[in-house]
Design an enzyme around this catalytic site. Structure first.
Site, mmCIF file in Angstrom:
data_model
loop_
_atom_site.group_PDB
_atom_site.id
_atom_site.type_symbol
_atom_site.label_atom_id
_atom_site.label_comp_id
_atom_site.label_asym_id
_atom_site.label_seq_id
_atom_site.Cartn_x
_atom_site.Cartn_y
_atom_site.Cartn_z
ATOM 1 N N CYS A 179 84.797 22.567 -33.440
ATOM 2 C CA CYS A 179 85.425 23.740 -34.046
ATOM 3 C C CYS A 179 84.852 24.049 -35.428
ATOM 4 O O CYS A 179 85.180 25.067 -36.024
ATOM 5 C CB CYS A 179 86.939 23.548 -34.128
ATOM 6 S SG CYS A 179 87.418 22.030 -34.936
ATOM 7 N N ASP B 124 85.348 22.435 -38.205
ATOM 8 C CA ASP B 124 86.196 22.037 -39.330
ATOM 9 C C ASP B 124 85.525 20.930 -40.141
ATOM 10 O O ASP B 124 84.888 20.049 -39.572
ATOM 11 C CB ASP B 124 87.543 21.480 -38.824
ATOM 12 C CG ASP B 124 88.447 22.565 -38.281
ATOM 13 O OD1 ASP B 124 88.024 23.730 -38.275
ATOM 14 O OD2 ASP B 124 89.575 22.234 -37.865
ATOM 15 N N CYS C 250 91.973 16.467 -34.674
ATOM 16 C CA CYS C 250 92.207 16.584 -36.122
ATOM 17 C C CYS C 250 92.641 15.236 -36.703
ATOM 18 O O CYS C 250 92.258 14.877 -37.818
ATOM 19 C CB CYS C 250 93.290 17.610 -36.423
ATOM 20 S SG CYS C 250 92.876 19.256 -35.866
ATOM 21 N N CYS D 247 91.773 24.179 -39.471
ATOM 22 C CA CYS D 247 93.050 24.683 -38.984
ATOM 23 C C CYS D 247 94.213 23.957 -39.669
ATOM 24 O O CYS D 247 94.026 22.983 -40.387
ATOM 25 C CB CYS D 247 93.140 24.485 -37.475
ATOM 26 S SG CYS D 247 93.235 22.749 -37.022
#
Lengths: 195, 141
Positions: free
Chosen positions: B37, B39, B106, B63
């Protein structure tokens, strides 16, 4: 599709097989498009409107598969990611370290974007100029990485013993593109915000 | 997607945002990312010579779950010895923040950031030990 009579056959095929091409990373986009249109015509549900239900359904699912295959393989990044998946590889496995120079650039640009959100008037204009410069830099970097990706594709296709190092490099390049694309998206969003 | 109230709390009031000078002797820096993603997360730990984590800072661009995961670990590691912090598992973060399956990566990122930061601190100190040992040897010899 049956190679003898052209009847659609329901089968689980990977995207390369669906298009009838070898599982190679380097693809000629024009050739891919021709294949897609040619197969699409031959498998088109309209051609089997009068056939048995099983054949009609097979035509529908084959057409859907063909479209997914074409969309995935025509873009080098999604092709590379899909190919990794076929090799049983995941982009993120053993691959969470961000190269320091890339991380530095991402944090620098993101901090400038945060500045823009709190800046007003003339300050905001100056920050915008800075971001526009970063945007050009990020775009150029994405372009370089895409060229790098194509070179790596060719290297893999040409290698006989399929060196595992090449997969590591491929993952690194694909990750780099993913980080840069996320950054580029964030830049676009920040620039769209009115002052 | 609905975020849990704990994620929202950390997202809206992130703890310990910021940074320490990355070249400081007592600071370990871990920069990790989720390539799927895009990140990125930077976690910095201020560690005493005895190996106790005194303070922590983070900067995460990603996020809500990535921000909450890093914010939560800055609180979690404070006061812990590095050996203990190394054993923190992402499942503890998932549980605390009630992360849905699509956001588990995450928490993995936050776990990896702790390890990377401690490894960075250790590498600074190994260098110290070597440079401290070398003159000692020279003096003996």
């Amino acid at each position: 599709m049956c190679s003898e009579c052209g009847t659609p056959i329901a089968a689980e095929l990977d995207y390369f097989a669906a298009l009838g091409i070898p599982r190679r990373l380097t693809l000629d986009p024009r050739q891919l498009e021709n294949l897609y249109h040619d197969l699409g015509r031959r498998l088109h549900p309209d051609r089997f409107a009068g056939s048995a239900a099983a054949i009609r359904n097979a035509s529908l699912s084959a057409t859907a598969l063909l479209t997914r295959a074409f969309r995935t393989l025509r873009d080098p990044v999604s092709r590379g990611l899909y190919w990794l998946e076929l090799q049983g590889e995941k982009l993120a496995s053993d691959n969470q370290k961000v190269p320091p120079e890339l991380a530095e650039m991402i944090f620098d640009v993101q901090e400038t974007l945060a500045e823009l959100r709190s800046a007003h008037g003339g300050d905001a204009a100056a920050v915008r100029d800075q971001i526009a410069a970063s945007k050009a830099q990020v775009q150029a970097s994405i372009g370089e990485s895409l060229a790098d990706l194509e070179r790596n594709f060719a290297r893999w296709d040409a290698s006989v013993n399929h060196d595992a190092d090449l997969i590591v490099q491929l993952k690194a390049i694909l990750s780099r593109i993913a980080y840069l694309r996320t950054l580029s998206r964030d830049i676009e969003r920040a620039l769209e915000q009115p002052d | 997607m609905a975020y849990s109230s704990k994620v929202l709390d950390h997202y809206n009031n992130p703890r310990n945002v910021g940074s320490f000078p990355k070249d400081a002797e007592d600071v370990g820096t871990g920069v990790v990312g989720a390539p799927e993603c895009g990140d990125v997360m930077k976690l910095q730990l201020k560690i005493t010579p005895e190996g106790v984590i005194e303070d922590a800072r983070f900067k995460t661009f990603g996020c809500g779950s990535a921000i909450a995961s890093s914010s939560y670990v800055t609180e979690l590691v404070k006061g812990k010895r590095i050996e203990e912090a190394m054993t923190i598992k992402n499942s503890a973060i998932v549980q605390e923040l009630n992360l849905p399956p699509v956001k588990i990566h995450c928490s993995v990122l936050a776990e990896d950031a702790i390890k990377a930061a401690i490894t960075d601190w250790k590498s600074k100190h190994e260098k110290d030990e070597k440079s401290a040992a070398a003159p000692g040897k020279a003096a003996q010899g």
